[in-house]
Design a protein around this motif. Structure first.
Motif, PDB file in Angstrom:
ATOM      1  N   VAL A 136       7.916  67.156  20.128  1.00 31.80           N
ATOM      2  CA  VAL A 136       8.409  66.950  21.489  1.00 31.80           C
ATOM      3  C   VAL A 136       9.253  65.689  21.522  1.00 31.80           C
ATOM      4  N   GLY A 137      10.015  65.560  22.574  1.00 32.01           N
ATOM      5  CA  GLY A 137      10.871  64.394  22.729  1.00 32.01           C
ATOM      6  C   GLY A 137      12.064  64.719  23.585  1.00 32.01           C
ATOM      7  N   PRO A 138      12.810  63.713  23.979  1.00 36.37           N
ATOM      8  CA  PRO A 138      13.985  63.955  24.812  1.00 36.37           C
ATOM      9  C   PRO A 138      15.085  64.663  24.042  1.00 36.37           C
ATOM     10  N   THR A 139      16.063  65.193  24.785  1.00 32.96           N
ATOM     11  CA  THR A 139      17.201  65.871  24.164  1.00 32.96           C
ATOM     12  C   THR A 139      17.942  64.899  23.251  1.00 32.96           C
ATOM     13  N   GLY A 140      18.287  65.375  22.047  1.00 30.79           N
ATOM     14  CA  GLY A 140      19.012  64.536  21.098  1.00 30.79           C
ATOM     15  C   GLY A 140      18.127  63.677  20.234  1.00 30.79           C
ATOM     16  N   ALA A 141      16.798  63.863  20.339  1.00 35.61           N
ATOM     17  CA  ALA A 141      15.885  63.026  19.567  1.00 35.61           C
ATOM     18  C   ALA A 141      15.826  63.430  18.102  1.00 35.61           C
ATOM     19  N   GLY A 142      16.272  64.659  17.776  1.00 33.99           N
ATOM     20  CA  GLY A 142      16.252  65.122  16.390  1.00 33.99           C
ATOM     21  C   GLY A 142      15.217  66.184  16.116  1.00 33.99           C
ATOM     22  N   LYS A 143      14.692  66.832  17.164  1.00 34.00           N
ATOM     23  CA  LYS A 143      13.635  67.837  16.977  1.00 34.00           C
ATOM     24  C   LYS A 143      14.145  69.040  16.189  1.00 34.00           C
ATOM     25  N   THR A 144      15.250  69.627  16.651  1.00 36.38           N
ATOM     26  CA  THR A 144      15.805  70.795  15.962  1.00 36.38           C
ATOM     27  C   THR A 144      16.320  70.403  14.583  1.00 36.38           C
ATOM     28  N   THR A 145      16.838  69.186  14.466  1.00 35.10           N
ATOM     29  CA  THR A 145      17.308  68.712  13.161  1.00 35.10           C
ATOM     30  C   THR A 145      16.182  68.729  12.151  1.00 35.10           C
ATOM     31  N   LEU A 146      14.982  68.371  12.593  1.00 39.63           N
ATOM     32  CA  LEU A 146      13.845  68.322  11.690  1.00 39.63           C
ATOM     33  C   LEU A 146      13.583  69.686  11.059  1.00 39.63           C
ATOM     34  N   VAL A 147      13.575  70.754  11.860  1.00 38.28           N
ATOM     35  CA  VAL A 147      13.308  72.084  11.302  1.00 38.28           C
ATOM     36  C   VAL A 147      14.526  72.606  10.530  1.00 38.28           C
ATOM     37  N   ASN A 148      15.739  72.181  10.916  1.00 41.54           N
ATOM     38  CA  ASN A 148      16.913  72.574  10.145  1.00 41.54           C
ATOM     39  C   ASN A 148      16.862  72.011   8.732  1.00 41.54           C
ATOM     40  N   LEU A 149      16.271  70.834   8.590  1.00 41.35           N
ATOM     41  CA  LEU A 149      16.129  70.243   7.261  1.00 41.35           C
ATOM     42  C   LEU A 149      15.130  71.030   6.427  1.00 41.35           C
ATOM     43  N   ILE A 150      14.074  71.538   7.062  1.00 41.26           N
ATOM     44  CA  ILE A 150      13.116  72.368   6.331  1.00 41.26           C
ATOM     45  C   ILE A 150      13.794  73.632   5.821  1.00 41.26           C
ATOM     46  N   MET A 151      14.694  74.206   6.631  1.00 42.63           N
ATOM     47  CA  MET A 151      15.404  75.423   6.238  1.00 42.63           C
ATOM     48  C   MET A 151      16.531  75.153   5.244  1.00 42.63           C
ATOM     49  N   ARG A 152      16.804  73.875   4.972  1.00 42.21           N
ATOM     50  CA  ARG A 152      17.933  73.462   4.118  1.00 42.21           C
ATOM     51  C   ARG A 152      19.270  73.919   4.686  1.00 42.21           C
ATOM     52  N   PHE A 153      19.364  73.921   6.019  1.00 41.80           N
ATOM     53  CA  PHE A 153      20.670  74.123   6.627  1.00 41.80           C
ATOM     54  C   PHE A 153      21.541  72.894   6.394  1.00 41.80           C
ATOM     55  N   TYR A 154      20.900  71.763   6.228  1.00 42.98           N
ATOM     56  CA  TYR A 154      21.581  70.508   5.893  1.00 42.98           C
ATOM     57  C   TYR A 154      20.833  69.858   4.744  1.00 42.98           C
ATOM     58  N   GLU A 155      21.566  69.048   3.960  1.00 47.11           N
ATOM     59  CA  GLU A 155      20.946  68.345   2.839  1.00 47.11           C
ATOM     60  C   GLU A 155      20.569  66.921   3.260  1.00 47.11           C
ATOM     61  N   LEU A 156      19.474  66.417   2.682  1.00 46.90           N
ATOM     62  CA  LEU A 156      18.977  65.097   3.031  1.00 46.90           C
ATOM     63  C   LEU A 156      19.889  64.011   2.478  1.00 46.90           C
ATOM     64  N   ASN A 157      19.918  62.887   3.179  1.00 46.31           N
ATOM     65  CA  ASN A 157      20.580  61.702   2.637  1.00 46.31           C
ATOM     66  C   ASN A 157      19.691  61.038   1.595  1.00 46.31           C
ATOM     67  N   SER A 158      18.401  61.029   1.863  1.00 49.18           N
ATOM     68  CA  SER A 158      17.430  60.474   0.916  1.00 49.18           C
ATOM     69  C   SER A 158      16.064  61.042   1.261  1.00 49.18           C
ATOM     70  N   GLY A 159      15.106  60.814   0.336  1.00 44.87           N
ATOM     71  CA  GLY A 159      13.762  61.345   0.529  1.00 44.87           C
ATOM     72  C   GLY A 159      13.631  62.754   0.000  1.00 44.87           C
ATOM     73  N   ARG A 160      12.505  63.381   0.308  1.00 44.92           N
ATOM     74  CA  ARG A 160      12.264  64.745  -0.173  1.00 44.92           C
ATOM     75  C   ARG A 160      11.352  65.473   0.795  1.00 44.92           C
ATOM     76  N   ILE A 161      11.484  66.799   0.789  1.00 47.91           N
ATOM     77  CA  ILE A 161      10.604  67.676   1.553  1.00 47.91           C
ATOM     78  C   ILE A 161      10.000  68.661   0.565  1.00 47.91           C
ATOM     79  N   THR A 162       8.685  68.816   0.607  1.00 45.94           N
ATOM     80  CA  THR A 162       8.024  69.739  -0.300  1.00 45.94           C
ATOM     81  C   THR A 162       7.336  70.848   0.485  1.00 45.94           C
ATOM     82  N   LEU A 163       7.318  72.026  -0.106  1.00 43.79           N
ATOM     83  CA  LEU A 163       6.599  73.184   0.433  1.00 43.79           C
ATOM     84  C   LEU A 163       5.577  73.597  -0.609  1.00 43.79           C
ATOM     85  N   ASP A 164       4.317  73.444  -0.271  1.00 46.91           N
ATOM     86  CA  ASP A 164       3.220  73.710  -1.216  1.00 46.91           C
ATOM     87  C   ASP A 164       3.398  72.911  -2.496  1.00 46.91           C
TER      88      ASP A 164
END
Length: 622
Positions: A414-442
């Motif tokens: 949750v959060g206000p509009t533009g806070a990055g909520k949808t961006t967070l799930v787009n990163l899980i889908m790899r619609f965009y690539e990370l600048n740094s860090g990593r996301i793991t699935l299992d």
């Protein structure tokens, strides 16, 4: 199941009456490529067809050879008639027209022209096959390229502009190749053949006829350079106009609601005027070539006729030879005029090719790993470790974000509009690539998985519903095409789609269009939920998935989602906080950062950002 992501968080581009305009919508191309490189690149696409194209050239040579031989044979026929008439007038015994020889010559002329037409027809058919194969390959390359482009590219392109490139511009390339290749080849071969025949008749008259070539080249080059810029502007304005039309028609109801018809019409007129001016200028400038070439052609014709008459009186040439030469001079200047008249077509086609090549040259998404990892036992555990991401380097969005979503848990964002909520799930889908860090699935880094394998394990339901033209059954089965009828109906019942489908005359065979205008907004939302339900993903993403359903249906869908989320990790983006009270973990985001996390009760007791959001929604009601 893979679906298109919502528009990224962060600053929104401004546009037309619906506010859906994209950056660069009406901006010109920064720097147009020159005619030469784009033309050479277009011609290079003929290389796979070099064998049939060689046959096209051979057929063209044969056809032109028969054509250019015709005037010389007709000149011999003229000499037969002239010598017979002249001998008769001089009273030479037995003199007269040798009709036997004349008939033989004319028969050969007829045979040559028939053969030329037959070989020209064969050339045209084979060339048509070559061109259509080239355009087929170009369309296939563009289609494949679009699937390799990152979502970032589509965010920066108006849909109408992109559609114009892959439809109008490719169609223009097809017509240009079809019309110019055959004519250009025939014209060049005709010029070569005619020059050879003219030199065999009279080198002096040949020099006079060839004098128009440098002038023709200069005029074509001088006018063509100016026409090229105008043709680029024409097709750029065509794309901009299509983008506006697509935007206006897609949001037609919104335009009506806000009374912005006049503004939309004014914008259309402005873009239409720009296209009109560019097209008129391009056609006018390129159209100057033809009259200029005709003037040179007529001037050459007059000089050849005068000098040829003098050569006849001196006995250097016969009447038939001069007649043949005059025909050759016409045949010589006519191809030059045709080549010049094709300049506007070639300029237009190359301008379109340049726009298509810009799509083909666009930066692609990062390729998948050479050896992709596999998840043997998918459970749905997601972990963010020091993730940073931004849409533009100068505007940081998510910085050093870390979180863990355990299997079977529901994580609400949750959060206000533009806070990055949808961006967070787009990163899980790899619609965009990370600048740094990593996301793991299992435990497996998602960058080590093929995108297809990653997204096949994720079900996503967006706030903006998407349906395609087809039956209700087909739209549900899109989540898992191999599903049986029983599984489709079971998914529909679980998500309460079955109850409204049964009321339709054709049931599951009811055909809906791509806009879903014959079902309500809530029913469309239910269909997308049923589609995700049928896919049976390990990870579920719900981006305001129940925003278009009524309160009673929402309660039913929540029960269905509870069953769907069983043993699956779920990310739920919600604005209505009443829908996520039972979430195992609630993340509160502000400016790309997680400022709070916990359960509903814990966050209310903390009296922080979540408490403020909750109070803003329910304080008045309480």
């Amino acid at each position: 199941m893979t679906t298109t992501a919502n528009r990224p968080a962060g600053p929104r581009p401004q546009g037309g009456p619906m506010g859906r305009g994209m950056p660069g919508m009406a901006m010109p191309v920064s720097k147009a490529k020159s005619f030469g490189p784009s033309a050479r690149r277009l011609v290079a696409r003929l290389r796979p067809e070099r064998v049939p194209f060689a046959a096209v050239v051979a057929l063209g040579v044969i056809s032109v050879a028969f054509t250019v031989a015709g005037p010389k044979l007709l000149g011999q026929a003229t000499d037969v008639i002239f010598d017979g008439v002249l001998g008769h007038l001089r009273g030479i015994p037995g003199a007269g027209i040798d009709f036997g020889r004349l008939g033989t010559v004319l028969t050969w002329v007829l045979a040559f022209y028939v053969a030329s037409s037959v070989f020209g027809w064969l050339q045209g058919r084979l060339l048509n096959l070559v061109v259509q194969r080239v355009v087929f390959g170009l369309r296939a390359d563009v289609e494949a390229k679009l699937h390799r482009l990152p979502l970032r590219y589509f965010d920066g392109q108006p849909r109408g502009e992109l559609l114009s490139r892959v439809t109008n511009d490719i169609d223009n390339i097809s017509s240009t190749l079809q019309q110019t290749l055959s004519q250009l080849m025939t014209s060049l071969l005709t010029v070569i053949g005619v020059i050879v025949m003219m030199l065999t008749i009279s080198p002096l008259l040949s020099l006079i006829a060839l004098a128009v070539v440098p002038a023709s080249v200069f005029i074509t080059g001088f006018i063509g350079k100016r026409a090229q810029k105008l043709f680029i502007a024409q097709w750029r304005n065509t794309g901009a106009l299509n983008a506006h039309i697509e935007e206006a028609f897609t949001g037609h109801q919104l335009v009506k609601v806000f009374g912005r018809q006049r503004e939309s019409e004014a914008e259309f007129r402005r873009r239409n005027d720009e296209l009109f001016d560019a097209a008129r200028g391009a056609q006018f400038v390129s159209g100057l070539i033809m009259p200029a070439m005709m003037f040179l052609s007529n001037l050459s014709y007059v000089v050849v006729a005068v000098v040829g008459g003098l050569r006849i009186t001196s006995g250097a040439l016969t009447l038939g030879e001069v007649q043949a030469f005059i025909q050759y001079s016409r045949q010589f200047t006519q191809p030059l005029t045709q080549i010049a008249s094709m300049a506007n077509l070639m300029q237009s086609g190359v301008a379109s090719a340049e726009r298509v090549f810009e799509v083909l040259d666009a930066e692609e998404q990062e390729p998948g790993p050479a050896e992709s990892a596999e998840i043997a036992d998918p459970r749905g555990r997601v972990e963010f470790s020091g993730v940073s991401f931004s849409y533009s380097p100068d505007q940081p969005l998510i910085e050093d974000l870390s979180l863990v979503a355990e299997p079977g848990h529901t994580v609400a964002i949750v959060g206000p509009t533009g806070a990055g909520k949808t961006t967070l799930v787009n990163l899980i889908m790899r619609f965009y690539e990370l600048n740094s860090g990593r996301i793991t699935l299992d435990g497996v880094d998602i960058t080590q998985l093929r995108r297809e394998d990653l997204r096949s394990r994720i079900g996503m339901v967006l706030q903006d519903t998407w349906l395609f033209g087809g039956t209700i059954r087909d739209n549900i089965a899109y989540g898992r095409p191999e599903a049986t009828e029983e599984e489709i109906v079971a998914a529909a019942k679980a998500t309460f789609v079955d109850r409204f489908v049964r009321t339709l005359p054709d049931g599951y065979d009811t055909v809906i269009d791509d806009e879903g205008t014959n079902v309500s907004a809530g029913e469309k939302q239910l269909l997308t939920i049923a589609r995700a339900f049928l896919a049976q993903p390990a990870l579920l993403i719900l981006d305001e998935a129940t925003s278009s359903v009524d309160t009673r249906t929402e309660a039913l869908v929540q029960h269905a989602m509870a069953a769907l989320r069983s043993s699956r990790t779920s990310f739920v983006i919600a604005h209505r906080l009443s829908t996520i009270r039972d979430a195992d973990l609630i993340l509160v985001m502000e400016s790309g950062r997680i400022v709070e996390q916990g359960t509903h009760a814990e966050l209310l007791d903390a009296h922080g950002a979540y408490h403020r959001l909750y109070s803003s929604q329910f304080a008045a009601a309480e």
